[in-house]
Design an enzyme around this catalytic site. Sequence first.
Site, mmCIF file in Angstrom:
data_model
loop_
_atom_site.group_PDB
_atom_site.id
_atom_site.type_symbol
_atom_site.label_atom_id
_atom_site.label_comp_id
_atom_site.label_asym_id
_atom_site.label_seq_id
_atom_site.Cartn_x
_atom_site.Cartn_y
_atom_site.Cartn_z
ATOM 1 N N ARG A 288 -5.153 3.311 -0.579
ATOM 2 C CA ARG A 288 -6.732 3.325 0.126
ATOM 3 C C ARG A 288 -7.613 2.757 -0.744
ATOM 4 O O ARG A 288 -8.747 2.171 0.093
ATOM 5 C CB ARG A 288 -7.011 4.825 0.386
ATOM 6 C CG ARG A 288 -8.068 5.013 1.555
ATOM 7 C CD ARG A 288 -8.069 6.396 2.275
ATOM 8 N NE ARG A 288 -8.211 7.439 1.081
ATOM 9 C CZ ARG A 288 -8.034 8.731 1.368
ATOM 10 N NH1 ARG A 288 -7.978 8.977 2.693
ATOM 11 N NH2 ARG A 288 -8.385 9.483 0.240
ATOM 12 N N SER B 120 0.678 -1.196 0.029
ATOM 13 C CA SER B 120 0.044 -0.057 -0.111
ATOM 14 C C SER B 120 0.796 1.090 0.152
ATOM 15 O O SER B 120 1.790 1.263 -0.692
ATOM 16 C CB SER B 120 -0.899 -0.125 1.285
ATOM 17 O OG SER B 120 -1.914 1.064 1.131
ATOM 18 N N VAL C 105 -7.047 4.222 10.918
ATOM 19 C CA VAL C 105 -6.116 4.267 9.968
ATOM 20 C C VAL C 105 -6.245 4.850 8.857
ATOM 21 O O VAL C 105 -7.472 4.806 8.305
ATOM 22 C CB VAL C 105 -4.993 2.949 10.124
ATOM 23 C CG1 VAL C 105 -4.818 2.700 11.487
ATOM 24 C CG2 VAL C 105 -5.818 1.774 9.558
ATOM 25 N N GLU C 106 -5.246 5.205 7.949
ATOM 26 C CA GLU C 106 -5.313 5.712 6.475
ATOM 27 C C GLU C 106 -6.431 6.810 6.541
ATOM 28 O O GLU C 106 -7.163 6.747 5.529
ATOM 29 C CB GLU C 106 -5.702 4.476 5.490
ATOM 30 C CG GLU C 106 -4.452 3.696 5.515
ATOM 31 C CD GLU C 106 -4.636 2.819 4.147
ATOM 32 O OE1 GLU C 106 -5.532 2.919 3.375
ATOM 33 O OE2 GLU C 106 -3.663 1.899 4.084
ATOM 34 N N GLY C 107 -6.600 7.759 7.526
ATOM 35 C CA GLY C 107 -7.788 8.695 7.524
ATOM 36 C C GLY C 107 -8.610 8.263 8.363
ATOM 37 O O GLY C 107 -9.589 7.378 8.009
#
Length: 820
Positions: free
Chosen positions: A380, A211, A502-504
């Site tokens: 994402r 990722s 996570v990731e926003g």
Amino acid sequence: MTCLFSILLTAGIIWTFLYFRVQLLVWTASIAVALGAWTNWVDTSRPGQTLSWIFFLALFIPIVILPLRRKLISCHIFRLFKSILPTMSSTEQEALEAGTVWWDGDLFSGTPDWNKLLNYPAPILTNEEQAFLDGPVEEFCGMLNDWEITHKEQNLPPEAWQFLKDKGFFGMIIPKKYGGLEFSAIAHSAVVMKVASRSTTAAVTVMVPNSLGPAELLLHYGTKEQQTYYLPRLARGEEIPCFGLTGPEAGSDAGAMPDKGIVCKGEYDGKQDVLGIRLNWEKRYITLGPVATLLGLAFKLYDPDHLIGDDEERGITVALIPTNTPGIEIGRRHFPLNIPFQNGPNKGKDVFIPMDMIIGGVDQVGQGWRMLMESLAAGRSISLPSLSTGAGKLASRATGGYARVRKQFKTPIGLFEGVEERLARIAAYTYRLDAAREMTCGAVDMGEKPSVVSAIAKYNLTENMRTVVNDAMDIQGGAAICLGPRNFIGRIYQAIPISITVEGANILTRSLIIFGQGAIRCHPYVLEEMQAVADHDEEAGLERFDKAFFAHIGFTISNVARAFFLGLSGARLVKTPVSGPDRRYYQNLTRMSSAFALLADMSMLTLGGTLKRKEKLSGRLADMLSHLYLASACLKRFDDQSRPPEDLPLLKWACEDSLYSIQQAMDELLRNFPVRLFAVILRALIFPYGKTFKRPSDDLGQQAARILLKPGAARDRLTDGIFMPEDTSEPLGRIDAALEMVTLAGPVERKLNTAIKAGKLKSKSKKARIEEAVSENIITKEQATLVLEADIARMDVITVDDFDPDFKTATDHGQNNINK
């Protein structure tokens, strides 16, 4: 009457000009003169008609003569926009411009092209990719014991780590010329999904290197030398990568990071006066950090001595640093909710690196945030949506089977309406999860970097997974809350907040990113207007703004008319690419798309820059856009899979739920819209007959739930792609085997119940009654054996783990005499 006709004619001509952007004044004027002559419009002996003519000319001429329009109208609006547009930071600007616009642009237009959507190719695995799933991925999943991983070892077993390296799991996105697997997005997603159905810890370990991280950044921005050296090492697992972005002072607001690099000269590798950077940083929550050998690091770069250019502040920059570099402190661990994937803090004090450690070299100095945002758009789209779908499919298959096997009041619990309601939601949400996952991966495989769509997928799929897992926990009750080797859902339940965070973080993704970024990126004209206003060449900017602004007006007017007409007609005249039972969903989604486009425009028009701070309103607009996308994905999945009739309950439930959710979000937005007059007008335009969409019916929910309660093609399609152990000592293998047996034994048990009610069987115990039924020729010996074996399998499924009294903590490894 003539005056009214004149006004309508003027408005019609102006609308036509704006919407179709007709630039030929002579053509338009000739039509106006012809129509005027037809109505004796220019008869100056009639004062009312003369006034109408003056009114027409006063409005029409300044609009169609472009230089005049820019001087009399556009320049004033242009200056107003300059004064009211909020200041945008460089990180916000780069985030907005990152990635590409895809189907989200159609949904923002108010006129989605359904034929275009259905014509996008369905993502398909290659033979090589399918072989990898059937071979190494299947073997890897078979190596894993999630209870041992999460409770005893707090890590993957050493042989699992080595297997991941040897088989190239860390190089799925790396091209073959560098030794990687070069998999498609759908294959990458399928691997993560299958592993996630076995172990969240293992899934995170697999997905992170593929990722947002060093490999992704090197592929797109690295120098040839960096790619040639590092990518083969990453593909072989010789390097374990991590990426350091988040720190104590900079989470969602990454632009506030205090981590700093100073361009200077120093000693490196025994050489003096090497041009490089002296770094100081502190990061946390870094996945794979404790075991990483290669650290991707984001920091702010400064050049006070102007060694590489005139500017002192050079912006966010990204470097790739071996973790054994002097000054780096790494190796401690966080422990995120008993899900022991490797994650921890790291810091660096006066770490000196040469300039060639910057990803992309000196040319990419200050481009770090853009690089990260563009890479995040693709990563994402895959990682967390795939993990969420794997969890949803496991919950669907196992919980549905459990609900059929488990009995209370002599009835499978899945037949109770309260449980049935939850099962329907589990099934339909899982259908939605997989549909959105596949469609989003398809976009990435077509070369898109869908920044807004990736935010929609990450937020909604993790939230839908949260609901699915919560429902599964409720259905399984005590069996779900007792952790142990038999419990397949407890650790997933514990892990939910990790995916949400996570990731926003989901709160900010919904309230700030989906609509905040989407309104600018996906709208046909807003970004062009903003860029025109920001243009340093004011004359060129005014020309661009004039063109975009008046096209925007035409777009808004057309959406007003379209939204009202579609509301009045129920969208029944909208052309669709299908004529089956899903036709009305295409029509109603077109209607909601038009209404959404209108609400988005009016929100931006009336609230301007303050909309950025109206996060509740922005969140509701995000919900509208999200459900338009999710329902679109469900329709495409149904079409891509050749429209199987058995799946219709899942499609209908998902689409009706989305339409109802869109309607509710619109209602809540209008109830809280600050400009009340506009809210009243918009409500009348969008909902001329009131709110007409309803939640999925109970009958439809029953049809959806029943798919999970028995073996069948629809159940297999819904849960396809997860790890399916054949060993009945495994939780899912045990449930699936029991479901098969209970289903086969069902008709026999109904015979027995009929005989009992008829008074033909007198025995008290079940075993004795079965023997009596055989002797009375009510059932055969084979049928008796089937019922007895099904009962044993059922009891095995509902057995829960228990431990010795001295069982204390995970670190004790106190697992003696675990009752399996």
